[in-house]
Design a protein around this motif. Structure first.
Motif, PDB file in Angstrom:
ATOM      1  N   ILE A  80       0.838  -1.204   0.000  1.00 19.80           N
ATOM      2  CA  ILE A  80       0.000   0.000   0.000  1.00 19.80           C
ATOM      3  C   ILE A  80       0.872   1.253   0.000  1.00 19.80           C
ATOM      4  N   GLN A  82       3.904   1.522  -1.148  1.00 17.35           N
ATOM      5  CA  GLN A  82       4.506   1.675  -2.473  1.00 17.35           C
ATOM      6  C   GLN A  82       3.505   2.240  -3.474  1.00 17.35           C
ATOM      7  N   SER A  83       2.248   1.807  -3.363  1.00 21.28           N
ATOM      8  CA  SER A  83       1.221   2.314  -4.267  1.00 21.28           C
ATOM      9  C   SER A  83       1.022   3.817  -4.076  1.00 21.28           C
ATOM     10  N   LYS A  84       1.042   4.279  -2.821  1.00 20.99           N
ATOM     11  CA  LYS A  84       0.886   5.706  -2.537  1.00 20.99           C
ATOM     12  C   LYS A  84       2.109   6.491  -2.977  1.00 20.99           C
ATOM     13  N   LEU A  86       3.624   6.258  -5.789  1.00 20.29           N
ATOM     14  CA  LEU A  86       3.671   6.479  -7.225  1.00 20.29           C
ATOM     15  C   LEU A  86       3.440   7.957  -7.535  1.00 20.29           C
ATOM     16  N   LYS A  90       2.445   7.411 -12.613  1.00 20.31           N
ATOM     17  CA  LYS A  90       2.250   6.058 -12.092  1.00 20.31           C
ATOM     18  C   LYS A  90       3.549   5.252 -12.098  1.00 20.31           C
TER      19      LYS A  90
END
Length: 405
Positions: A80, A82-84, A86, A90
């Motif tokens: 999570i 790592q996703s934030k 980006l 992206k």
């Protein structure tokens, strides 16, 4: 009826004997399997007799089930995060960071490993490239460059300018966002001491400033140091440095330069969404030349020809002057005074010099500063500095003889 009873009895005896035989054989096989896996994987291996991870297949063991659940929770939290991380394209967001010469820095490896991959942690590698290089190569570890075996964090101690560059950790084909480290040399003379916004009195840190290219200049703060005293009211501090951030660009038209266009700036700061330090080597020259982003420099005297070519440079800050310059005013001579005292008598020392200015005075013995509160406490009040900046020595001792300045 009697024969039927005897037949059932015989079957029961055979069954009991067979069960005992087979259970004994299974137990022996289990023991051999345990010994084989213990020999292969070690005494404290987390692998059961079927070759499976105990943490992944905990069975009814509540403790292992809780540990397994926690490990997978941490793994998903990492994903999570790592996703934030980006950016607008992206893609993973790199970080531009500053290190201070002779200090230390730690760079965390942010690869997410699930519990099944935890044994691969030792295979995580670090690579780097200097600012002049385009190809990453494995880091050569020294007494000052180490990797933590627990989490593969890269630690660099006694930082030097040659440690500047790009750093990145990887595991096989998996890589994470790189760090762009710039090591700078700082001087205590360039520090501006400010107080916390919660303090009653200033000075306070500068407020964010808007720059050209729709950028914002602000202060990035490090971590607080430990308190200077244990179990008492003391002091702690943290270092701050200027950093450039992007903001929303809505119909902004700026004068362009030859080096950097507005689109280039937008693209750069969309990649580095956490900002870029003012002294980072990746900050474009056009932004570095903005007066607000420039760090204080020494006074350098230059002589140029009609075409603007530098003919001579003299760093006045280092006491070097050009022959074409006027000589700087001479510094006042140092006032010296020899004072005699009698053992057991009181002595008062006054500063013999004067700079005709109402400024605080700081007394020293050799290179050691005399802090009024400290010297009074250490001497039980025998030596103290009065509000008139005089040193009072009661019942003087031979050991008090020294050079006071």
């Amino acid at each position: 009826m009697n024969k039927l009873f005897q037949l059932l009895l015989v079957l029961c005896l055979l069954q009991a004997t067979g069960c005992g035989f087979f259970s004994s054989s299974i137990n022996k096989l289990k023991q051999k399997a345990k010994q084989a896996y213990k020999k292969r994987f070690g005494k404290d291996s987390a692998i059961n007799i079927w070759g499976q991870q105990k943490s992944e297949y905990p069975g009814a063991n509540q403790q292992l089930r809780a540990e397994n659940r926690q490990k997978w929770h941490e793994y998903y939290e990492c994903l999570i995060a790592q996703s934030k991380n980006l950016n607008n394209q992206k893609t993973i967001t790199p970080e531009a960071i500053i290190g201070f010469e002779t200090a230390s820095i730690a760079m965390e490896c942010k690869i997410c490993l699930n519990p099944l991959e935890s044994e691969l942690k030792s295979s995580v590698e670090w690579e780097w490239a200097s600012p002049e290089e385009d190809i990453m190569s494995p880091i050569e570890f020294t007494e000052h460059i180490l990797v933590s075996p627990e989490d593969r964090t890269l630690h660099i101690y006694n930082l030097k300018p040659e440690n500047s560059g790009q750093y990145m950790c990887k595991l096989g084909q998996s890589i994470v966002a790189p760090y762009f480290l710039t090591v700078v040399n700082i001087s205590e003379d360039t520090f501006n001491e400010v107080h916390s916004p919660a303090a009653l009195n200033g000075p306070y840190s500068e407020k964010p400033q808007e720059l050209k290219y729709s950028l914002v200049l602000d202060t990035e703060w490090g971590e607080w140091t430990p308190c200077s005293k244990c179990n008492e009211i003391g002091r702690k501090h943290k270092l701050g440095y200027c950093e450039v951030f992007s903001k929303e660009i809505v119909g902004v038209k700026e004068n362009q330069t030859e080096d950097t266009s507005l689109d280039d700036v937008k693209e750069l700061f969309n990649i580095f969404k956490y900002g870029i330090p003012c002294q980072s080597h990746i900050l474009p020259n056009a932004i570095r030349q903005i007066p607000e982003t420039k760090c204080p420099e020494g006074q350098v005297f230059e002589i140029r020809d009609k075409d603007g070519k530098v003919l001579e440079r003299a760093n006045n800050s280092d006491g070097i002057y050009s022959l074409t310059q006027k000589l700087p005013p001479l510094e006042p001579t140092v006032e010296r005074q020899v004072q005699y005292g009698v053992k057991g008598k009181d002595i008062v020392l006054e500063c013999p010099g004067n700079i005709n200015s109402d400024v605080p005075q700081q007394w020293q013995i050799g290179e050691k500063n005399l802090i009024p509160e400290t010297i009074a406490k250490q001497s039980n009040g025998r030596i103290f500095i009065s509000i008139t900046d005089r040193v009072h020595i009661k019942m003087a001792k031979i050991s008090d003889s020294n050079i006071y300045r």
